[in-house]
Write an enzyme that holds these catalytic residues in place. Structure first.
Site, mmCIF file in Angstrom:
data_model
loop_
_atom_site.group_PDB
_atom_site.id
_atom_site.type_symbol
_atom_site.label_atom_id
_atom_site.label_comp_id
_atom_site.label_asym_id
_atom_site.label_seq_id
_atom_site.Cartn_x
_atom_site.Cartn_y
_atom_site.Cartn_z
ATOM 1 N N GLU A 278 0.849 -1.194 0.000
ATOM 2 C CA GLU A 278 0.000 0.000 0.000
ATOM 3 C C GLU A 278 0.885 1.244 0.000
ATOM 4 O O GLU A 278 1.863 1.309 0.737
ATOM 5 C CB GLU A 278 -0.898 0.084 1.240
ATOM 6 N N GLU A 332 -13.723 5.873 -0.524
ATOM 7 C CA GLU A 332 -14.667 4.948 0.116
ATOM 8 C C GLU A 332 -15.439 5.680 1.212
ATOM 9 O O GLU A 332 -14.904 5.956 2.281
ATOM 10 C CB GLU A 332 -13.918 3.741 0.672
ATOM 11 N N LYS A 335 -15.789 4.390 5.146
ATOM 12 C CA LYS A 335 -14.648 4.076 5.993
ATOM 13 C C LYS A 335 -14.689 4.928 7.256
ATOM 14 O O LYS A 335 -14.936 6.131 7.196
ATOM 15 C CB LYS A 335 -13.330 4.320 5.250
ATOM 16 N N GLU A 341 -9.225 9.152 5.456
ATOM 17 C CA GLU A 341 -9.485 7.734 5.206
ATOM 18 C C GLU A 341 -10.469 7.522 4.060
ATOM 19 O O GLU A 341 -10.446 6.498 3.393
ATOM 20 C CB GLU A 341 -10.017 7.061 6.473
#
Length: 399
Positions: A278, A332, A335, A341
């Protein structure tokens, strides 16, 4: 091998056959599984209720020529959609399954029979990531069971005759390191060594790489007053000098990768490859999250993509091309945690690009910023941040 050799000897004569066998002996035989094609991949997270269908995601990835994808589970709809796409995928066995899987190999076999085997070979499942950031977590119970879970998954993969095609791994966060500056000084935390070393030993035996989640964004957020933003974003800067290795680093990403290599070397695993599982940069954040801007996210991801496309190594491992999965495919919206985030996506929920780094989206919606080349918008500066992994020691840079 006997029959082909006999046939060749009849056709070629002894001297030619001897030369052929000599070449074969010189050629290394690589028995490890390679779950990564090229150098660029992406993490496909789905903690959202408004992102495109898996079928549309396949269309998006193929248009972007992205051949490597990681997901954090083994969702059947996703695996079905990827059938015939040619995209290589690593599935995740979540932390919530580790205790059960660690108990016995039969549990691992059942999981693979349900979540992996039915989709082969049409869906190119090339790896199973057992847990995520386990040894960097604050749950010692998971530390205790990780190795057995990994061993049971690998044993199950072998018993099902899939070991030649599916890699078994486990990605780590920077929290496994006691320090990372300068890169040559990086070591694993003493408290984690009793768990890390046996895990590395097993991965060394089966030929798996060391996966690390490396985020210059998080390091910069932890200390924006002392870390040069340009150093974090691959832009022109004085860089840092590692006096032990006499190596110069002009970007933090390479330094983080080499820090992992240094820690592995000290632990006795100098030959293990490091792959970044990541890395990314948030395009939006809270007031306390320095650097989380569209401009910075775009600068980082554009420069990172350009750097990976060169297929070159790091200062400490110049002959091993760096490979990385970008976080993440989409913003997203569900999250938890700080605003950052929910804003790591290269693409927005509607499939349009979050900013232009050379990809095209599923819709005609365009980013408010246009790429103007390596120089144009790369004159960025500032801004706003979030608490980082405890392991990333601030890189104090002086101009």
């Amino acid at each position: 091998m006997l029959l082909p050799v006999q046939f060749a000897s009849n056709q070629m004569g002894f001297s030619s056959l001897f030369f052929l066998l000599f070449l074969l002996l010189l050629s290394p035989i690589d028995l490890s599984v390679h779950a990564f094609t090229g150098t660029y991949g992406i993490n496909y997270g789905r903690i959202a209720d408004n992102i495109p269908s898996p079928e549309s995601v396949v269309t998006l990835l193929k248009a972007a020529k992205i051949k490597n994808v990681r997901i954090y589970d083994a969702n059947h709809d996703v695996l079905t959609a990827f059938k015939g796409s040619g995209i290589e995928i690593i599935v995740g066995l979540g932390n919530e399954f580790l205790k059960q899987i660690s108990v016995g190999e039969d549990h691992a076999i059942d999981w693979i029979k349900e979540n992996v085997q039915p989709f082969l070979p049409g869906t190119k499942i090339r790896g199973i990531a057992v847990g995520n950031e386990v040894l960097g977590s604050t749950d010692p119970e998971l530390w205790e069971v990780l190795l057995n879970a990994v061993k049971n998954v690998y044993s199950a993969v072998s018993r099902l005759h899939l070991a030649d095609d599916i890699e078994v791994s486990s990605p780590h966060s920077e929290a496994v390191f006691a320090n990372s500056f300068p890169p040559s000084a990086c070591i694993f935390k003493e408290t984690l060594l009793p768990y890390m070393k046996p895990l590395l030993q097993f991965f060394s035996q089966i030929g798996s790489p060391f996966y690390i989640n490396a985020y210059p964004f998080l390091a910069y957020m932890s200390d924006p007053e002392h870390i040069d933003l340009n150093y974090a974003l691959f832009q022109s800067n004085p860089g840092i000098y590692d006096s032990k290795t006499n190596l110069h680093y002009d970007n933090m990403f390479d330094a983080q990768v080499d820090a992992a290599y240094a820690a592995l070397e000290k632990a006795g695993f100098a030959k293990m490859e490091v792959i970044v599982s990541e890395t990314g940069w948030a395009s939006k954040g809270d007031a306390t999250e320095a650097g989380a801007t569209v401009k910075n996210a775009r600068t980082y991801n554009y420069n990172l993509r350009k750097r990976l496309m060169k297929k070159k190594g790091t200062p400490y491992r110049p002959k091993i091309a760096v490979k990385a999965y970008i976080f993440a495919l989409f913003n997203e919206n569900l999250k938890p945690g700080p605003t950052s985030e929910r804003n790591f996506g290269l693409f927005k929920a509607d499939g349009s690009i979050s900013y232009d780094i050379g990809f095209t989206g599923l819709t005609s919606a365009a980013s408010s910023l246009k790429v103007t080349g390596a120089g144009g918008w790369f004159q960025s500066s500032y801004l706003v941040v979030f608490a980082t992994c405890a392991a990333v020691v601030p890189l104090a840079l002086t101009s």
